[in-house]
Structures are given as structure tokens and as C-alpha cells.
Design an enzyme around this catalytic site. Sequence first.
Site, PDB file in Angstrom:
ATOM      1  N   ASP A 125       0.823  -1.243   0.080  1.00  0.00           N
ATOM      2  CA  ASP A 125      -0.076   0.020  -0.038  1.00  0.00           C
ATOM      3  C   ASP A 125       0.796   1.320   0.119  1.00  0.00           C
ATOM      4  O   ASP A 125       2.048   1.164   0.202  1.00  0.00           O
ATOM      5  CB  ASP A 125      -0.815  -0.035   1.326  1.00  0.00           C
ATOM      6  CG  ASP A 125      -1.721   1.141   1.417  1.00  0.00           C
ATOM      7  OD1 ASP A 125      -2.356   1.579   0.298  1.00  0.00           O
ATOM      8  OD2 ASP A 125      -1.745   1.732   2.514  1.00  0.00           O
ATOM      9  N   THR A 162      -2.719   0.760  -4.766  1.00  0.00           N
ATOM     10  CA  THR A 162      -2.991   2.149  -3.929  1.00  0.00           C
ATOM     11  C   THR A 162      -4.358   2.372  -4.327  1.00  0.00           C
ATOM     12  O   THR A 162      -5.105   2.052  -5.575  1.00  0.00           O
ATOM     13  CB  THR A 162      -2.203   3.229  -4.452  1.00  0.00           C
ATOM     14  OG1 THR A 162      -2.845   4.267  -3.627  1.00  0.00           O
ATOM     15  CG2 THR A 162      -2.101   3.733  -5.689  1.00  0.00           C
ATOM     16  N   SER A 163      -5.294   3.063  -3.299  1.00  0.00           N
ATOM     17  CA  SER A 163      -6.673   3.474  -3.553  1.00  0.00           C
ATOM     18  C   SER A 163      -6.773   4.770  -4.150  1.00  0.00           C
ATOM     19  O   SER A 163      -7.588   5.690  -4.702  1.00  0.00           O
ATOM     20  CB  SER A 163      -7.406   3.485  -2.428  1.00  0.00           C
ATOM     21  OG  SER A 163      -7.758   2.290  -1.864  1.00  0.00           O
ATOM     22  N   LYS A 192     -10.259  -1.761  -2.803  1.00  0.00           N
ATOM     23  CA  LYS A 192     -10.189  -2.318  -1.502  1.00  0.00           C
ATOM     24  C   LYS A 192     -11.357  -2.065  -0.612  1.00  0.00           C
ATOM     25  O   LYS A 192     -11.683  -0.745  -0.751  1.00  0.00           O
ATOM     26  CB  LYS A 192      -8.920  -1.828  -0.623  1.00  0.00           C
ATOM     27  CG  LYS A 192      -7.599  -2.151  -1.467  1.00  0.00           C
ATOM     28  CD  LYS A 192      -6.569  -1.218  -0.492  1.00  0.00           C
ATOM     29  CE  LYS A 192      -5.180  -1.195  -1.332  1.00  0.00           C
ATOM     30  NZ  LYS A 192      -4.202  -0.405  -0.824  1.00  0.00           N
ATOM     31  N   ASP A 239      -1.317  -0.925   6.255  1.00  0.00           N
ATOM     32  CA  ASP A 239      -1.729  -0.103   7.428  1.00  0.00           C
ATOM     33  C   ASP A 239      -3.263  -0.072   7.753  1.00  0.00           C
ATOM     34  O   ASP A 239      -3.572   0.622   9.102  1.00  0.00           O
ATOM     35  CB  ASP A 239      -1.088   1.216   7.466  1.00  0.00           C
ATOM     36  CG  ASP A 239      -1.781   2.392   6.480  1.00  0.00           C
ATOM     37  OD1 ASP A 239      -2.240   3.337   7.057  1.00  0.00           O
ATOM     38  OD2 ASP A 239      -2.006   1.957   5.479  1.00  0.00           O
ATOM     39  N   ASP A 297      -0.029   5.091   0.739  1.00  0.00           N
ATOM     40  CA  ASP A 297      -0.336   6.155   1.913  1.00  0.00           C
ATOM     41  C   ASP A 297      -0.588   5.508   3.289  1.00  0.00           C
ATOM     42  O   ASP A 297      -1.360   4.651   3.468  1.00  0.00           O
ATOM     43  CB  ASP A 297      -1.632   7.029   1.750  1.00  0.00           C
ATOM     44  CG  ASP A 297      -1.501   7.871   0.279  1.00  0.00           C
ATOM     45  OD1 ASP A 297      -0.083   8.283   0.100  1.00  0.00           O
ATOM     46  OD2 ASP A 297      -2.583   8.396  -0.178  1.00  0.00           O
TER      47      ASP A 297
END
Length: 216
Positions: free
Chosen positions: A17, A111-112, A143, A168, A19
Amino acid sequence: MTRERVQSDFGKYVLFDVDGTLIDATDNQRRVWKTWAGRYGLDPDAVHELALRTRPMETFAEVAPDRDPQECLAVLHELEDEDVRSGVYGAFDGASELLSALPPGCWGLVTSNYEHRVRGRFARTGLPVPGVVVDAAAVDEGKPSPVPYLLAAGRLGAEPEDCLVVEDAPSGVESGRRAGMTVWGVNTPGGVDGVHRHFTSLREAVPDILAFVAGG
């Protein structure tokens, strides 16, 4: 955007991931949402707290149900793009050492966020960008769906059971678990539910991530 599959001779792979895992963007996200909330006369703290738990369209529906969600999203994107250009970013301790030590072809990003923002943040922090980046535009289901991590594994030529996910956030942990991958959590005081291993910091996890990729 069409992506070629990355071929690799590695037996183990790691998917990160971005951020909260590699890039510390907490203050940036808070500022962006505060500015966004100000545009609509909303309580910035309440908006930010909700945005931490929901996707943008869900946030808009809750805090600004009378507003056009596409307009809300366009404003948010404008603010986020400006923050990438002018905001101050930091990589988590250990990120540069870790990514530089990983051989090309055995790791990727999931990543989103959007790839152009990831590249901007990585450029600002000096982190290397891998050949595989699965962003919000690459998938119809983000996600906690397993789709993003499965797509990244496919682009690396990896089987899910050979992949380590480093996350995270609960949605990312669930995504990796549903994809059939090993999931480790970092940068949280307490472990996120569902992780196979928990590290309080990325720095603490660096030796074990490198050992995983090496087959240790």
C-alpha cells in the site's frame, strides 16, 4: 491504460500500500479535507473523521447529500493534485532503504489513490517507482475487494500464495486476505485485525520483508 505483464524469476513477491505504509500523508489528507469542507461550509474535523473510514463518494453522501457528488469529487481531486505539487511529504523511516534493496520485478504498489499522485509523491520523497502500480483507475472494485491485489500479482507473474501484502488500514488488510496472500501490518500502535504479523513501524519490518522476498 494497458500494462504489460512484468516477468520475474523470483519465488516471492511483496505488494505495498502507499499512503500510511510508505508515504506519511496524514497531515496532507487532513489539510485537503479541511479545505474541501470549508468550500461547502462543513465541520472540517467531522468530515475528516468520516473520510478516514469511508471512500469519497460515501463521504459526500453522508456530509453533503444535497450536493452533486461528481462536483464534490472534482473539487477533491483538484485539491489533492495541488497538494501533490505544493505539499510537504515524508517517506516513513526505512522506506527508501527497503525499496532500494528490493530487486526490480519482485514488488509493486497497490493504492486507492491515482498513479500520477503516487509518482508525484515518490518524486518528492526520492523513492523508486516499480514497474507495477495498480491504482484506483485500474480496477472497478477497490479495497476491500481482492481485485486490486490479484491484479498486481497477475502483472508480476506471481501466484497469490507467494505474495506478501504490507498494509496499514483495515480495508487493505481485508483486500490482501481475500486475495489469499500473507498480510503484514505496519505503522499502527496496535495490530489491525486480520494481519498475520504486526509491526509498530515500517522500519521494524524491513529485515523481515527482505527475508520474505529472499525466501527466508
